[in-house]
Write a protein that holds these residues in place. Structure first.
Motif, mmCIF file in Angstrom:
data_model
loop_
_atom_site.group_PDB
_atom_site.id
_atom_site.type_symbol
_atom_site.label_atom_id
_atom_site.label_comp_id
_atom_site.label_asym_id
_atom_site.label_seq_id
_atom_site.Cartn_x
_atom_site.Cartn_y
_atom_site.Cartn_z
ATOM 1 N N VAL A 16 3.180 -16.317 18.335
ATOM 2 C CA VAL A 16 2.683 -17.615 18.796
ATOM 3 C C VAL A 16 2.180 -18.407 17.599
ATOM 4 O O VAL A 16 2.672 -19.478 17.286
ATOM 5 N N VAL B 39 -1.279 -13.540 25.991
ATOM 6 C CA VAL B 39 -1.406 -13.773 24.552
ATOM 7 C C VAL B 39 -2.409 -12.762 24.002
ATOM 8 O O VAL B 39 -3.498 -12.618 24.553
ATOM 9 N N GLN C 275 -4.195 -18.344 32.081
ATOM 10 C CA GLN C 275 -3.674 -17.834 30.821
ATOM 11 C C GLN C 275 -4.544 -16.642 30.426
ATOM 12 O O GLN C 275 -5.720 -16.797 30.120
ATOM 13 N N ARG D 31 2.812 -13.334 22.021
ATOM 14 C CA ARG D 31 2.854 -13.472 23.477
ATOM 15 C C ARG D 31 3.824 -12.432 24.020
ATOM 16 O O ARG D 31 4.895 -12.229 23.466
#
Lengths: 429, 297, 356
Positions: A415, A283, A259, A389
């Motif tokens: 998000v 993100v 991530q 995101r």
């Protein structure tokens, strides 16, 4: 008429004429931008946002009837040019505030603006600029005249790490999640490094040794392979968009499942187009409540600003444009506070104007500009960080950014918003 | 010791190293023929990448044709640069010519930004499969293309410099300009040809980098990477340039392996080539394959 | 021989000592002193913009002079000069941090930079030509990396704040006052360089440049003089860096990039290799070029040409292109630099009407 009375009459007439003449006097403002240098890919939309917003303010009558005399200068990210231009501005135009740009000009001018008492609203969100008194435990410089709109790089990273901790639990992750900081060994990427690693350790992450990659595009397969080998779960990309794109693509090729956490200048709509599907799922913090095309009461004003802009009327404005608008509007409202009741618009009074409001959202921009709070001991304007995101679902090589956003091939999904505690031991780093 | 990771990194270094080798080759070609250090080599890559991108996206030309047109354009471009800017400087001190190439790099950087904008642009997909698995390592197919092309270029150069008239003329000019002129070789034509070939080879590298990373103005920094490769191999040896490029590629990746698994300093990827460069220069001052100039009083 | 032919009648020398003066004629010495006196009056005009440009020319000129000693007088090449400039800046800030008064920290920073320069000068003994140039390029990157990592020295990547010089409580922290500090150093360093060039060591350096094999045969120790040249050039760079640090009051690793090194090279090439005055002329050129082009750009912006070509924002790109083109054109028409052109102009007037 006696000499005394005629003198009195002349004096009254002079004051009478000087009154309206004073009101016509323009307020000089400096605006540094990078439209042609290494940071121009993010500098152009931000600079347009600032310039368009100030022009819009002028069209609506200016500040207490006085027009802004905005002096824009493209310094190409070379500090000596910024310094020379600053000298000219303080000498000739006598600017009362400056909209600045990046790390290199902001830091070179800290001593000068403090000495000359000129508020400097930068697009550099370094935490080192947030301590006006220099007395915080880990701060090393006092920057009483530096402001910026948005969360600092360190606070943004802290917010993303808090989100990452929640995300790990929500995903049902077993054991301690692994966090790694990726970036060049350079002031900009390193700005939030210590803060991020400290908070990650505090929250129970296993902090892996940082991975370095240069600020220029290149082959970063080696970094991606070590990332995969180390088993990292969350990786912060600290560089600017150009090299982040290379890492995202290399990691996609190498099949790395991580991530990625981005930074404000490292991911935007243009970077999403350039990186394509490799940028899917990153993100990153967004400084405004919504992105272009989002639904908020303040978007009407932003659209008006964009339509009347000196830049070519664009169908789509990147996140940096909106941030530039909010940054300019903060300065404008601080000036309005200074000019209220016929006051002088000086650097000191503008600075006081920044401290005058709580949960400050410029009027007419509700829902777009997030609330800021400045005080004489703490220049951290925002402790709420909105995370978005990036979603890229198809080929981005054909079509402009506007077309891709319209078709839905690229999207920015909100998000969450993380609210950070205003901890005193976090000030300045 | 994570042998698998080391193997993958070495393999990656070899593949990427051939790309550096291609760039180094174009640099050495100019230096060998006209004794000019071309600081604008990175901008040649950039121009080639942007022209190819423009043909592929704005005009929807199929890749093969777009690539060939780009190469043709770069030939003309190289000749133009040589004729307009460098011919007046024949005979002037080398350092002035170096400064002129620096001026050229400033000029072209700004021109490219003006013409194509400041945002990075992605290349349209060229191959059916973007990624190929080579011995356990996932590699972008365009790197394999560059590997094939660079081997072809090396083969072409080997033939060109030993068997063809123009190649021999170039070698003669590099060896001694006056003697070459006295034999009837047009030194001006040789210079123009060497710049044209160098521009074409740079364009190949530029397109490869553009496909992998997207085209942006920072692409020209690949020109700086070329210097350690060129010195390692020796300034006037084309084979040395290629080997130097491969060595730099492998060195970067292997150094990163040791850095990330053992040392954790973080910067070995960037800085190891330079340390090794300094070391090699202390032992072999002319690089690995450079001609050792014999000094006579 | 040409120098003697250029002196006016009546200005003759009667001893070796008179023959090796720094200024070739009495008139040029008077002009130089008058020039410095005139410069002392500039801060009284109070224009901070002009003063800031001149301060920049001052510290860049000193550093360029150092590079000219290395490249122009000794025949080496260095593409790592910005790194040494940075060492001087950081060293001065570091000394001040540890309690040394600023005016003393500046020469100490020069000495520290000399030490670093000599370390990098040792490999230079074996390398020649482009190999040496690339080795200095490697030095640039290695030192830059060191700056980024050595928190104790440079404040790491956060940079270091430093103070303006002060004497008996009077702080030189405005453009007007700092100008005098820079002026004193410029005069000192330029006179020192001119003095070096007329001394035995200076002649040895020139011999190393012109034909090092013959120099070696004559007994000049090549390694010693090449290393010394690196050391001297680093001293000048260190002083320049220290002046820069105490003007901006903030030193950051971001400022000392390869592009900055290339700018120094540009200064001495355009100014004239092997000329003390040329170093300052080159520095003036490089500082004024962007400003002059910007002035033209401002004049054009919004005017007829702008509308005709629809330039708009592109004026900044045009500015960069004009800078690149100016460098190229200048070198095509005057490859030996400004100093050579100045000498030709002087010769023309001296020999008028017999010059051709």
């Amino acid at each position: 008429m006696t000499p005394f009375r005629s003198m009195l009459l002349a004096a009254t007439a002079a004051v009478g004429f000087a009154g309206p003449a004073e009101a016509q006097q323009r307020i000089p403002v400096g605006h540094l931008m990078d439209n042609s240098g290494p940071t121009s890919d993010v500098g152009v939309p931000y600079g347009q946002g600032v310039a368009d917003a100030l022009a819009w303010v002028n069209r609506r009558g200016g500040i207490a009837g006085r027009q802004l005399a905005v002096s824009g200068f493209d310094y190409g990210y070379q500090a000596p040019r910024a310094i020379a231009q600053y000298q000219a501005w303080t000498q000739r135009e006598r600017v009362v505030a400056i909209q600045g740009w990046g790390t290199v000009d902001t830091e070179a001018l800290i001593a000068f603006v403090t000495r000359d008492r000129v508020p400097y609203i930068s697009a550099s969100y370094s935490a080192a600029l947030t301590d006006p008194t220099g007395r915080a435990p880990r701060a090393d410089k006092a920057a009483p005249f530096n402001f910026f709109y948005g969360p600092s790089y360190s606070d943004a990273l802290r917010a993303m790490i808090i989100w990452a901790a929640e995300d790990w639990k929500a995903r049902g992750g077993q054991g301690r999640p692994k966090y790694v900081h990726m970036g060049a060994n350079h002031p900009y990427p390193n700005s939030p490094k210590a803060a991020g690693e400290a908070l990650a350790a505090e929250l129970g992450f296993e902090v892996l040794p940082a991975i370095q990659f240069a600020l220029t595009p290149g082959d970063y397969t080696a970094q991606c392979l070590t990332l995969r080998n180390a088993g990292a779960n969350y990786a912060y990309l600290g560089n600017t968009a150009g090299s982040n794109i290379s890492v995202l693509r290399a990691c996609q090729t190498a099949g790395v499942q991580v991530q990625f956490l981005g930074n404000v200048w490292g991911m935007d709509e243009n970077a999403m187009k350039a990186a394509g599907v490799a940028a899917n799922g990153v993100v990153f913090p967004v400084r405004t409540g919504v992105t272009w095309g989002g639904d908020a009461p303040g978007m009407a004003a932003v659209r008006e600003i964009s339509r009347g802009g000196a830049s070519a009327a664009a169908e789509y404005r990147p996140v940096h444009y909106l941030a530039g608008v909010c940054s300019a509007m903060l300065m404008v409202e601080a000036m309005q506070t200074a000019a209220a009741d016929g006051g002088q618009v000086t650097g000191d009074r503008i600075r006081e104007g920044f401290y005058a409001r709580r949960d400050w959202v410029p009027q007419g921009f509700e829902g777009v500009c997030n609330p800021s709070n400045f005080s004489a001991e703490d220049h951290r304007g925002q402790m709420n960080v909105a995370l978005f995101r990036s979603v890229v679902t198809g080929d981005t090589t054909q079509g402009s950014v506007a077309e891709l956003m319209r078709a839905g091939t690229m999207r920015l999904e909100p998000v969450t918003t993380i609210t950070l505690e205003r901890r005193q031991d976090w000030l300045g780093w | 010791m994570n042998w698998e990771l080391l193997f993958q990194l070495t393999l990656n270094g070899l593949i990427v190293g051939t790309l550096y080798g291609v760039v180094a080759m174009s640099f050495v070609l100019i230096y060998k023929a006209s004794q000019v250090v071309n600081f604008a080599q990175g901008e040649f890559l950039l121009v080639g990448a942007w022209v190819c991108w423009w043909l592929l996206t704005e005009h929807r030309v199929p890749f093969l044709w777009g690539f060939l047109v780009t190469l043709a354009f770069m030939t003309l471009f190289g000749i133009l640069i040589q004729v307009v800017v460098l011919r007046p400087l024949i005979g002037e001190p080398v350092i002035s010519v170096i400064m002129v190439t620096i001026g050229l790099s400033i000029f072209f950087q700004a021109l490219m930004k003006w013409m194509f904008g400041v945002f990075a642009q992605p290349f349209p997909p060229i191959f059916e499969t973007q990624v190929v698995n080579v011995m356990g390592l996932e590699v972008q197919s365009v790197y394999l293309m560059s590997l094939v092309i660079s081997v072809a270029i090396m083969g072409g150069f080997a033939w060109f410099f030993t068997a063809s008239k123009h190649g021999l003329a170039m070698r003669a000019t590099a060896f001694d300009q006056q003697v070459a002129q006295s034999l009837g070789i047009s030194v001006r034509q040789v210079f123009a040809m060497s710049w044209a070939i160098s521009a074409v080879v740079s364009a190949v590298a530029g397109v490869v980098v553009g496909v992998v990373n997207g085209v942006s103005s920072a692409l020209s920094f690949y020109g700086i990477k070329v210097f350690p490769a060129v010195i390692l191999g020796g300034l006037d040896s084309i084979l040395g340039a290629v080997l130097g490029g491969i060595i730099v590629g492998v060195l970067e990746n292997v150094a990163h392996f040791f850095d990330s698994t053992l040392l954790n300093w973080g910067n070995m990827y960037q800085i190891a080539p330079f340390y090794v460069l300094v070391l090699i220069l202390m032992i072999k001052p002319y690089g690995l394959f450079g001609t050792r100039t014999i000094e006579r009083v | 021989m040409a120098a003697i032919a250029m002196t006016p009648c009546g200005d003759f020398r009667q001893s070796y000592r008179e023959d090796t003066t720094i200024f070739p004629t009495r008139l040029s010495r008077h002009f130089a002193i008058a020039g410095v006196a005139l410069l002392c009056l500039v801060p009284l005009t109070g224009d901070r913009y002009v003063l800031s440009l001149m301060i920049q020319m001052g510290y860049l000129g000193i550093a360029a002079l150092g590079l000219n000693i290395l490249v122009g007088f000794t025949g080496q090449i260095s593409i790592g000069h910005a790194a040494f400039f940075g060492v001087g800046a950081f060293a001065s800030a570091w000394f001040v941090e540890h309690g040394v008064p600023v005016l003393l920290a500046m020469p100490l920073a020069g000495v520290a930079t000399t030490a670093v320069g000599m370390v990098f000068g040792i490999p230079a003994a074996r390398l020649k030509g482009l190999y040496l140039a690339i080795a200095t390029l490697a030095a640039q990157f290695i030192i830059e990396d060191f700056f980024a990592r050595a928190r104790w020295f440079t404040g790491g990547v956060a940079g270091r704040i430093t103070q303006p010089p002060s004497l008996f409580g009077f702080a030189f922290d405005s453009n007007e006052t700092y100008f005098y500090v820079v002026l004193v150093w410029v005069v000192l360093m330029f006179v020192a360089a001119a003095n070096l060039m007329r001394s035995r060591d200076g002649r040895a350096l020139v011999a190393v440049r012109d034909h090092y094999l013959s120099a070696e045969i004559m007994g000049i120790n090549l390694t010693y003089y090449r290393t010394l040249s690196f050391g001297i050039s680093s001293f000048f760079a260190g002083i320049g860096g220290a002046l820069y640090a105490h003007y901006i009051l903030f030193v950051s690793v971001e400022a000392f990039t390869i592009l900055f090194s290339i700018q120094f090279l540009g200064m001495i090439i355009i100014g004239g290799l092997g000329s003390v005055m040329g170093s300052m002329m080159g520095a003036v050129f490089m500082v004024m070029l962007p400003e002059v082009v910007q002035w033209f750009a401002d004049a054009v912006a919004g005017g007829m040409i702008d509308r005709a070509l629809r330039l708009g924002n592109a004026v900044s790109f045009l500015r960069e292109m004009v800078i690149g083109a100016a460098i190229i054109l200048f070198l095509i028409f005057e490859p030996d630099g400004l100093a050579h052109r100045w000498r030709l102009i002087k010769a023309y007037w001296k020999l008028y009407p017999f010059s051709h």
